[in-house]
Design a protein around this motif. Structure first.
Motif, PDB file in Angstrom:
ATOM      1  N   MET A   1      30.710 -32.266-101.835  1.00 42.43           N
ATOM      2  CA  MET A   1      30.452 -31.970-100.418  1.00 42.43           C
ATOM      3  C   MET A   1      30.756 -30.507-100.102  1.00 42.43           C
ATOM      4  N   GLU A   2      31.936 -30.021-100.535  1.00 43.18           N
ATOM      5  CA  GLU A   2      32.314 -28.641-100.247  1.00 43.18           C
ATOM      6  C   GLU A   2      31.395 -27.662-100.973  1.00 43.18           C
ATOM      7  N   ARG A   3      30.959 -28.057-102.183  1.00 46.43           N
ATOM      8  CA  ARG A   3      30.049 -27.185-102.930  1.00 46.43           C
ATOM      9  C   ARG A   3      28.714 -27.051-102.203  1.00 46.43           C
ATOM     10  N   GLU A   4      28.257 -28.152-101.588  1.00 47.96           N
ATOM     11  CA  GLU A   4      26.990 -28.104-100.855  1.00 47.96           C
ATOM     12  C   GLU A   4      27.120 -27.246 -99.600  1.00 47.96           C
ATOM     13  N   LYS A   5      28.265 -27.369 -98.907  1.00 47.69           N
ATOM     14  CA  LYS A   5      28.513 -26.495 -97.750  1.00 47.69           C
ATOM     15  C   LYS A   5      28.436 -25.033 -98.174  1.00 47.69           C
ATOM     16  N   TRP A   6      29.105 -24.741 -99.276  1.00 43.22           N
ATOM     17  CA  TRP A   6      29.181 -23.364 -99.777  1.00 43.22           C
ATOM     18  C   TRP A   6      27.788 -22.827-100.096  1.00 43.22           C
ATOM     19  N   LEU A   7      26.955 -23.681-100.706  1.00 46.18           N
ATOM     20  CA  LEU A   7      25.599 -23.266-101.058  1.00 46.18           C
ATOM     21  C   LEU A   7      24.789 -22.911 -99.822  1.00 46.18           C
ATOM     22  N   TRP A   8      24.817 -23.769 -98.801  1.00 46.21           N
ATOM     23  CA  TRP A   8      23.981 -23.549 -97.622  1.00 46.21           C
ATOM     24  C   TRP A   8      24.453 -22.364 -96.797  1.00 46.21           C
ATOM     25  N   ILE A   9      25.762 -22.138 -96.753  1.00 45.22           N
ATOM     26  CA  ILE A   9      26.233 -21.006 -95.956  1.00 45.22           C
ATOM     27  C   ILE A   9      25.894 -19.689 -96.663  1.00 45.22           C
ATOM     28  N   LYS A  10      25.849 -19.696 -98.002  1.00 49.02           N
ATOM     29  CA  LYS A  10      25.428 -18.496 -98.727  1.00 49.02           C
ATOM     30  C   LYS A  10      23.935 -18.235 -98.515  1.00 49.02           C
ATOM     31  N   ILE A  11      23.146 -19.302 -98.498  1.00 43.93           N
ATOM     32  CA  ILE A  11      21.713 -19.149 -98.212  1.00 43.93           C
ATOM     33  C   ILE A  11      21.526 -18.564 -96.819  1.00 43.93           C
ATOM     34  N   SER A  12      22.307 -19.067 -95.856  1.00 42.26           N
ATOM     35  CA  SER A  12      22.225 -18.565 -94.482  1.00 42.26           C
ATOM     36  C   SER A  12      22.536 -17.073 -94.417  1.00 42.26           C
ATOM     37  N   PHE A  13      23.571 -16.662 -95.144  1.00 43.05           N
ATOM     38  CA  PHE A  13      23.961 -15.250 -95.138  1.00 43.05           C
ATOM     39  C   PHE A  13      22.854 -14.374 -95.730  1.00 43.05           C
ATOM     40  N   GLY A  14      22.316 -14.804 -96.865  1.00 39.30           N
ATOM     41  CA  GLY A  14      21.279 -14.008 -97.517  1.00 39.30           C
ATOM     42  C   GLY A  14      20.018 -13.881 -96.673  1.00 39.30           C
ATOM     43  N   VAL A  15      19.568 -15.000 -96.108  1.00 36.31           N
ATOM     44  CA  VAL A  15      18.369 -14.989 -95.277  1.00 36.31           C
ATOM     45  C   VAL A  15      18.585 -14.143 -94.021  1.00 36.31           C
ATOM     46  N   SER A  16      19.756 -14.265 -93.398  1.00 38.43           N
ATOM     47  CA  SER A  16      20.060 -13.502 -92.178  1.00 38.43           C
ATOM     48  C   SER A  16      20.016 -12.001 -92.453  1.00 38.43           C
ATOM     49  N   PHE A  17      20.511 -11.591 -93.607  1.00 37.26           N
ATOM     50  CA  PHE A  17      20.523 -10.164 -93.940  1.00 37.26           C
ATOM     51  C   PHE A  17      19.101  -9.632 -94.127  1.00 37.26           C
ATOM     52  N   ILE A  18      18.268 -10.408 -94.798  1.00 39.35           N
ATOM     53  CA  ILE A  18      16.876  -9.983 -95.016  1.00 39.35           C
ATOM     54  C   ILE A  18      16.126  -9.892 -93.686  1.00 39.35           C
ATOM     55  N   LEU A  19      16.302 -10.907 -92.822  1.00 42.04           N
ATOM     56  CA  LEU A  19      15.603 -10.904 -91.537  1.00 42.04           C
ATOM     57  C   LEU A  19      16.113  -9.784 -90.632  1.00 42.04           C
ATOM     58  N   LEU A  20      17.374  -9.411 -90.776  1.00 41.16           N
ATOM     59  CA  LEU A  20      17.917  -8.277 -90.015  1.00 41.16           C
ATOM     60  C   LEU A  20      17.111  -7.013 -90.320  1.00 41.16           C
ATOM     61  N   ILE A  21      16.850  -6.767 -91.579  1.00 39.94           N
ATOM     62  CA  ILE A  21      16.079  -5.580 -91.980  1.00 39.94           C
ATOM     63  C   ILE A  21      14.662  -5.641 -91.406  1.00 39.94           C
ATOM     64  N   VAL A  22      14.043  -6.829 -91.477  1.00 45.18           N
ATOM     65  CA  VAL A  22      12.675  -6.990 -90.959  1.00 45.18           C
ATOM     66  C   VAL A  22      12.628  -6.713 -89.462  1.00 45.18           C
ATOM     67  N   LYS A  23      13.621  -7.221 -88.710  1.00 43.56           N
ATOM     68  CA  LYS A  23      13.601  -7.047 -87.251  1.00 43.56           C
ATOM     69  C   LYS A  23      13.841  -5.599 -86.849  1.00 43.56           C
ATOM     70  N   PHE A  24      14.734  -4.915 -87.548  1.00 46.36           N
ATOM     71  CA  PHE A  24      14.968  -3.514 -87.195  1.00 46.36           C
ATOM     72  C   PHE A  24      13.765  -2.645 -87.574  1.00 46.36           C
ATOM     73  N   TYR A  25      13.074  -3.022 -88.625  1.00 47.92           N
ATOM     74  CA  TYR A  25      11.839  -2.310 -88.950  1.00 47.92           C
ATOM     75  C   TYR A  25      10.804  -2.535 -87.850  1.00 47.92           C
ATOM     76  N   SER A  26      10.764  -3.766 -87.339  1.00 50.29           N
ATOM     77  CA  SER A  26       9.839  -4.071 -86.247  1.00 50.29           C
ATOM     78  C   SER A  26      10.156  -3.231 -85.012  1.00 50.29           C
ATOM     79  N   PHE A  27      11.445  -3.075 -84.700  1.00 55.91           N
ATOM     80  CA  PHE A  27      11.835  -2.224 -83.564  1.00 55.91           C
ATOM     81  C   PHE A  27      11.474  -0.767 -83.836  1.00 55.91           C
ATOM     82  N   TYR A  28      11.673  -0.348 -85.083  1.00 56.77           N
ATOM     83  CA  TYR A  28      11.401   1.049 -85.450  1.00 56.77           C
ATOM     84  C   TYR A  28       9.939   1.424 -85.217  1.00 56.77           C
TER      85      TYR A  28
END
Length: 329
Positions: A1-28
Protein backbone atom coordinates in the motif's frame (compact mmCIF):
# COMPACT_ATOMS: atom_id res chain seq x y z
CA UNK A 1 0.00 0.00 0.00
CA UNK A 2 2.72 2.49 0.98
CA UNK A 3 4.74 1.58 -2.11
CA UNK A 4 1.73 2.36 -4.31
CA UNK A 5 1.23 5.72 -2.57
CA UNK A 6 4.90 6.49 -3.16
CA UNK A 7 4.63 5.60 -6.85
CA UNK A 8 1.62 7.82 -7.54
CA UNK A 9 2.94 10.82 -5.67
CA UNK A 10 6.20 10.61 -7.66
CA UNK A 11 4.20 10.46 -10.89
CA UNK A 12 2.27 13.53 -9.72
CA UNK A 13 5.49 15.42 -9.04
CA UNK A 14 7.02 14.57 -12.40
CA UNK A 15 3.91 15.42 -14.41
CA UNK A 16 3.39 18.70 -12.49
CA UNK A 17 6.95 19.80 -13.26
CA UNK A 18 6.58 19.11 -16.98
CA UNK A 19 3.23 20.91 -17.19
CA UNK A 20 4.73 23.88 -15.30
CA UNK A 21 7.23 24.35 -18.14
CA UNK A 22 4.49 24.04 -20.78
CA UNK A 23 2.28 26.64 -19.06
CA UNK A 24 5.05 29.19 -18.62
CA UNK A 25 5.99 28.74 -22.26
CA UNK A 26 2.35 29.40 -23.12
CA UNK A 27 2.45 32.63 -21.09
CA UNK A 28 5.75 33.59 -22.72
CA UNK A 29 4.30 33.43 -26.23
CA UNK A 30 0.92 35.03 -25.40
CA UNK A 31 1.65 37.56 -22.59
CA UNK A 32 -1.80 36.70 -21.19
CA UNK A 33 -2.39 37.38 -17.49
CA UNK A 34 -5.14 34.76 -17.45
CA UNK A 35 -2.66 32.15 -18.70
CA UNK A 36 -0.13 33.43 -16.16
CA UNK A 37 -2.61 32.59 -13.39
CA UNK A 38 -2.61 28.98 -14.58
CA UNK A 39 1.18 28.94 -14.72
CA UNK A 40 1.54 30.38 -11.23
CA UNK A 41 -0.83 27.76 -9.84
CA UNK A 42 1.38 25.12 -11.41
CA UNK A 43 4.28 26.36 -9.29
CA UNK A 44 2.08 25.52 -6.32
CA UNK A 45 1.42 22.10 -7.87
CA UNK A 46 5.13 21.35 -8.05
CA UNK A 47 5.94 22.60 -4.53
CA UNK A 48 2.93 20.80 -3.08
CA UNK A 49 3.80 17.56 -4.90
CA UNK A 50 7.33 17.77 -3.52
CA UNK A 51 6.05 18.25 0.01
CA UNK A 52 3.48 15.51 -0.49
CA UNK A 53 6.28 13.15 -1.58
CA UNK A 54 8.05 13.73 1.72
CA UNK A 55 4.82 13.39 3.73
CA UNK A 56 4.02 10.05 2.04
CA UNK A 57 7.52 8.84 2.94
CA UNK A 58 7.19 9.99 6.54
CA UNK A 59 3.65 8.67 7.04
CA UNK A 60 4.77 5.21 5.89
CA UNK A 61 7.34 4.92 8.67
CA UNK A 62 6.37 2.63 11.56
CA UNK A 63 5.49 4.03 14.95
CA UNK A 64 8.34 4.59 17.36
CA UNK A 65 8.91 5.69 20.96
CA UNK A 66 8.49 9.37 20.07
CA UNK A 67 5.46 8.77 17.82
CA UNK A 68 3.37 6.01 19.45
CA UNK A 69 0.45 6.73 17.08
CA UNK A 70 2.65 6.61 13.99
CA UNK A 71 3.41 9.42 11.53
CA UNK A 72 0.15 9.47 9.57
CA UNK A 73 -0.85 12.91 10.83
CA UNK A 74 1.77 14.47 8.58
CA UNK A 75 -0.74 14.03 5.75
CA UNK A 76 -3.05 16.57 7.40
CA UNK A 77 -0.13 18.99 7.60
CA UNK A 78 0.73 18.32 3.95
CA UNK A 79 -2.82 19.10 2.85
CA UNK A 80 -2.74 22.28 4.94
CA UNK A 81 0.50 23.44 3.33
CA UNK A 82 -0.91 22.73 -0.12
CA UNK A 83 -4.10 24.66 0.66
CA UNK A 84 -2.09 27.60 2.01
CA UNK A 85 0.07 27.69 -1.11
CA UNK A 86 -3.03 27.65 -3.29
CA UNK A 87 -4.47 30.61 -1.38
CA UNK A 88 -1.19 32.56 -1.65
CA UNK A 89 -1.11 31.92 -5.39
CA UNK A 90 -4.70 33.16 -5.60
CA UNK A 91 -3.82 36.37 -3.76
CA UNK A 92 -0.85 37.01 -6.04
CA UNK A 93 -3.01 36.39 -9.10
CA UNK A 94 -5.55 38.89 -7.73
CA UNK A 95 -2.83 41.52 -7.46
CA UNK A 96 -1.49 40.76 -10.95
CA UNK A 97 -4.99 40.91 -12.44
CA UNK A 98 -5.72 44.34 -10.95
CA UNK A 99 -2.31 45.65 -12.03
CA UNK A 100 -2.71 44.43 -15.61
CA UNK A 101 -6.21 45.87 -15.79
CA UNK A 102 -4.66 49.34 -15.59
CA UNK A 103 -1.42 48.45 -17.40
CA UNK A 104 -2.45 45.76 -19.93
CA UNK A 105 -0.07 43.60 -21.96
CA UNK A 106 -0.28 43.18 -25.72
CA UNK A 107 -1.72 39.73 -26.36
CA UNK A 108 -0.14 37.52 -29.02
CA UNK A 109 -0.41 33.96 -30.42
CA UNK A 110 -3.54 33.13 -28.47
CA UNK A 111 -4.33 30.10 -30.65
CA UNK A 112 -1.09 28.36 -29.67
CA UNK A 113 -1.66 29.31 -26.04
CA UNK A 114 -5.15 27.82 -26.09
CA UNK A 115 -3.85 24.52 -27.50
CA UNK A 116 -1.09 24.25 -24.92
CA UNK A 117 -3.39 25.02 -21.97
CA UNK A 118 -5.95 22.53 -23.33
CA UNK A 119 -3.27 19.84 -23.33
CA UNK A 120 -2.18 20.60 -19.76
CA UNK A 121 -5.79 20.70 -18.57
CA UNK A 122 -6.52 17.29 -20.08
CA UNK A 123 -3.44 15.71 -18.48
CA UNK A 124 -4.20 17.29 -15.09
CA UNK A 125 -7.80 16.08 -15.26
CA UNK A 126 -6.83 12.47 -15.93
CA UNK A 127 -4.13 12.50 -13.24
CA UNK A 128 -6.38 14.30 -10.74
CA UNK A 129 -9.19 11.76 -11.08
CA UNK A 130 -6.69 8.92 -10.75
CA UNK A 131 -5.10 10.40 -7.61
CA UNK A 132 -8.48 10.95 -5.95
CA UNK A 133 -9.51 7.38 -6.73
CA UNK A 134 -6.23 6.00 -5.41
CA UNK A 135 -6.38 8.28 -2.36
CA UNK A 136 -9.78 6.89 -1.36
CA UNK A 137 -8.68 3.33 -2.03
CA UNK A 138 -5.44 3.71 -0.05
CA UNK A 139 -6.93 6.01 2.64
CA UNK A 140 -4.43 8.75 1.85
CA UNK A 141 -5.51 12.35 2.44
CA UNK A 142 -2.33 13.52 0.69
CA UNK A 143 -3.22 11.73 -2.55
CA UNK A 144 -6.83 12.95 -2.33
CA UNK A 145 -5.69 16.54 -1.72
CA UNK A 146 -3.27 16.37 -4.65
CA UNK A 147 -6.01 14.94 -6.85
CA UNK A 148 -8.45 17.64 -5.82
CA UNK A 149 -5.84 20.30 -6.47
CA UNK A 150 -5.19 18.96 -9.98
CA UNK A 151 -8.92 18.77 -10.73
CA UNK A 152 -9.25 22.36 -9.54
CA UNK A 153 -6.41 23.25 -11.89
CA UNK A 154 -8.21 21.40 -14.71
CA UNK A 155 -11.46 23.28 -14.18
CA UNK A 156 -9.69 26.63 -14.04
CA UNK A 157 -7.71 25.72 -17.18
CA UNK A 158 -10.80 24.95 -19.25
CA UNK A 159 -12.69 27.98 -17.97
CA UNK A 160 -9.59 29.98 -18.82
CA UNK A 161 -9.64 28.53 -22.34
CA UNK A 162 -13.21 29.74 -22.79
CA UNK A 163 -12.13 33.17 -21.57
CA UNK A 164 -9.17 33.33 -23.93
CA UNK A 165 -11.45 32.27 -26.81
CA UNK A 166 -13.77 35.19 -25.97
CA UNK A 167 -10.80 37.57 -25.88
CA UNK A 168 -9.53 36.19 -29.20
CA UNK A 169 -12.85 36.62 -31.03
CA UNK A 170 -13.90 39.93 -29.45
CA UNK A 171 -10.55 41.65 -29.26
CA UNK A 172 -11.44 43.00 -25.79
CA UNK A 173 -8.04 42.76 -24.07
CA UNK A 174 -9.30 44.06 -20.70
CA UNK A 175 -11.26 40.80 -20.30
CA UNK A 176 -7.92 39.06 -19.75
CA UNK A 177 -7.62 40.71 -16.33
CA UNK A 178 -11.31 40.17 -15.53
CA UNK A 179 -11.10 36.43 -16.18
CA UNK A 180 -7.84 36.17 -14.23
CA UNK A 181 -9.48 37.90 -11.25
CA UNK A 182 -12.43 35.48 -11.33
CA UNK A 183 -10.03 32.53 -11.45
CA UNK A 184 -8.13 33.86 -8.45
CA UNK A 185 -11.32 33.95 -6.34
CA UNK A 186 -12.06 30.33 -7.24
CA UNK A 187 -8.49 29.28 -6.44
CA UNK A 188 -8.57 30.98 -3.02
CA UNK A 189 -11.85 29.25 -2.18
CA UNK A 190 -10.44 25.86 -3.18
CA UNK A 191 -7.34 26.40 -1.05
CA UNK A 192 -9.48 27.37 1.93
CA UNK A 193 -11.32 24.04 1.67
CA UNK A 194 -8.05 22.11 1.94
CA UNK A 195 -6.84 24.21 4.88
CA UNK A 196 -10.17 23.71 6.66
CA UNK A 197 -9.95 19.94 6.27
CA UNK A 198 -6.31 19.94 7.39
CA UNK A 199 -7.07 21.91 10.57
CA UNK A 200 -9.99 19.59 11.33
CA UNK A 201 -7.67 16.58 11.17
CA UNK A 202 -4.91 18.17 13.23
CA UNK A 203 -7.48 19.14 15.89
CA UNK A 204 -8.87 15.57 15.93
CA UNK A 205 -12.27 16.68 14.73
CA UNK A 206 -14.65 13.73 14.39
CA UNK A 207 -14.51 12.17 10.94
CA UNK A 208 -18.11 11.19 10.04
CA UNK A 209 -16.96 8.80 7.29
CA UNK A 210 -14.57 6.92 9.59
CA UNK A 211 -17.16 6.77 12.39
CA UNK A 212 -19.95 5.52 10.10
CA UNK A 213 -17.78 2.82 8.55
CA UNK A 214 -16.81 1.62 12.04
CA UNK A 215 -20.45 1.56 13.17
CA UNK A 216 -21.47 -0.38 10.05
CA UNK A 217 -18.72 -2.95 10.57
CA UNK A 218 -19.72 -3.55 14.20
CA UNK A 219 -23.42 -3.83 13.30
CA UNK A 220 -22.65 -6.43 10.64
CA UNK A 221 -20.97 -8.64 13.27
CA UNK A 222 -23.09 -7.72 16.29
CA UNK A 223 -23.36 -10.45 18.96
CA UNK A 224 -25.97 -10.92 21.66
CA UNK A 225 -23.28 -10.89 24.36
CA UNK A 226 -22.31 -7.40 23.24
CA UNK A 227 -25.05 -5.67 25.22
CA UNK A 228 -24.00 -2.20 24.16
CA UNK A 229 -21.03 -0.22 22.89
CA UNK A 230 -20.54 3.34 24.02
CA UNK A 231 -17.92 6.09 24.46
CA UNK A 232 -16.52 5.18 21.04
CA UNK A 233 -13.81 7.41 19.57
CA UNK A 234 -12.50 6.96 16.04
CA UNK A 235 -9.41 8.76 14.76
CA UNK A 236 -7.77 8.32 11.39
CA UNK A 237 -4.28 9.46 10.44
CA UNK A 238 -3.50 8.62 6.83
CA UNK A 239 -4.16 4.89 6.46
CA UNK A 240 -3.91 4.31 10.24
CA UNK A 241 -7.12 4.13 12.26
CA UNK A 242 -7.38 4.21 16.07
CA UNK A 243 -10.54 3.19 17.92
CA UNK A 244 -11.35 3.41 21.63
CA UNK A 245 -14.66 2.11 22.97
CA UNK A 246 -16.46 0.68 25.98
CA UNK A 247 -18.10 -2.72 25.57
CA UNK A 248 -20.85 -3.79 27.96
CA UNK A 249 -20.82 -7.55 28.65
CA UNK A 250 -22.81 -9.83 31.01
CA UNK A 251 -21.50 -9.31 34.51
CA UNK A 252 -21.25 -13.06 35.21
CA UNK A 253 -18.60 -13.80 32.55
CA UNK A 254 -15.21 -14.81 33.95
CA UNK A 255 -12.00 -13.01 32.98
CA UNK A 256 -11.16 -15.51 30.24
CA UNK A 257 -14.57 -15.14 28.62
CA UNK A 258 -14.36 -11.34 28.77
CA UNK A 259 -10.97 -11.54 27.09
CA UNK A 260 -12.37 -13.71 24.30
CA UNK A 261 -15.28 -11.32 23.64
CA UNK A 262 -12.96 -8.31 23.57
CA UNK A 263 -10.52 -10.07 21.25
CA UNK A 264 -13.34 -11.07 18.89
CA UNK A 265 -14.52 -7.46 18.61
CA UNK A 266 -10.95 -6.28 18.01
CA UNK A 267 -10.51 -8.88 15.25
CA UNK A 268 -13.76 -7.81 13.59
CA UNK A 269 -12.53 -4.24 13.34
CA UNK A 270 -8.95 -5.07 12.38
CA UNK A 271 -9.90 -7.58 9.68
CA UNK A 272 -12.22 -5.10 7.96
CA UNK A 273 -9.64 -2.34 7.54
CA UNK A 274 -6.95 -2.39 4.81
CA UNK A 275 -4.48 -0.23 6.74
CA UNK A 276 -3.08 -0.32 10.27
CA UNK A 277 -5.83 -0.63 12.90
CA UNK A 278 -5.34 -0.13 16.63
CA UNK A 279 -8.29 -0.94 18.92
CA UNK A 280 -8.59 -0.36 22.66
CA UNK A 281 -11.62 -1.95 24.33
CA UNK A 282 -12.69 -1.24 27.91
CA UNK A 283 -15.05 -3.93 29.21
CA UNK A 284 -17.97 -2.88 31.42
CA UNK A 285 -20.31 -5.21 33.36
CA UNK A 286 -24.03 -4.98 32.68
CA UNK A 287 -26.40 -3.55 35.29
CA UNK A 288 -29.26 -6.07 35.60
CA UNK A 289 -31.84 -3.61 36.89
CA UNK A 290 -31.14 -1.26 33.93
CA UNK A 291 -29.72 -3.28 31.03
CA UNK A 292 -32.16 -6.21 31.03
CA UNK A 293 -34.78 -4.27 29.09
CA UNK A 294 -32.63 -4.11 25.94
CA UNK A 295 -30.20 -7.02 26.50
CA UNK A 296 -30.74 -9.51 23.64
CA UNK A 297 -29.51 -12.65 25.46
CA UNK A 298 -32.72 -14.71 25.39
CA UNK A 299 -31.54 -17.58 27.61
CA UNK A 300 -30.00 -15.41 30.33
CA UNK A 301 -30.48 -17.19 33.68
CA UNK A 302 -30.08 -14.07 35.81
CA UNK A 303 -32.46 -11.84 33.89
CA UNK A 304 -34.61 -9.65 36.14
CA UNK A 305 -36.77 -7.96 33.49
CA UNK A 306 -38.07 -9.20 30.11
CA UNK A 307 -36.71 -7.89 26.82
CA UNK A 308 -39.01 -5.12 25.67
CA UNK A 309 -36.84 -3.28 23.11
CA UNK A 310 -33.83 -3.53 20.81
CA UNK A 311 -31.71 -0.42 20.59
CA UNK A 312 -30.23 0.25 17.19
CA UNK A 313 -26.56 1.11 17.31
CA UNK A 314 -25.77 4.39 15.61
CA UNK A 315 -22.87 6.82 15.47
CA UNK A 316 -24.79 9.04 17.89
CA UNK A 317 -25.52 6.62 20.73
CA UNK A 318 -22.25 4.71 20.37
CA UNK A 319 -20.27 7.93 20.75
CA UNK A 320 -21.97 8.99 23.99
CA UNK A 321 -20.19 8.25 27.26
CA UNK A 322 -23.11 6.34 28.78
CA UNK A 323 -24.72 2.93 28.57
CA UNK A 324 -27.73 2.70 26.31
CA UNK A 325 -30.30 2.34 29.08
CA UNK A 326 -30.27 6.14 29.30
CA UNK A 327 -32.18 6.13 26.00
CA UNK A 328 -35.05 4.34 27.72
CA UNK A 329 -35.39 6.84 30.52
Amino acid sequence: MEREKWLWIKISFGVSFILLIVKFYSFYITHSTAILTDALESIVNVVAAGFATYSIYLSSRPRDDNHPYGHGKIEFFSAGVEGTLIMLAGLFITYQSIYNFFFPNDLERLKEGILLISFTGLVNGILGLTLQKKGKKLNSLTLEASGKHLLTDTISSFVLIVGVFIIYFTGLAFLDSVFALLFSIYIIYSGYGLVRRSVAGLMDEADPVAVESTVNTINQHRKTNWIDIHNMRVQQYGSDRHIDLHLTLPYYLDLGQVHDEVEELENVLENNWPGVMEVFVHADPCLPDKCCHYCQIKDCEVRKFPIDTKIEWTALNMSKNQKHYHELI
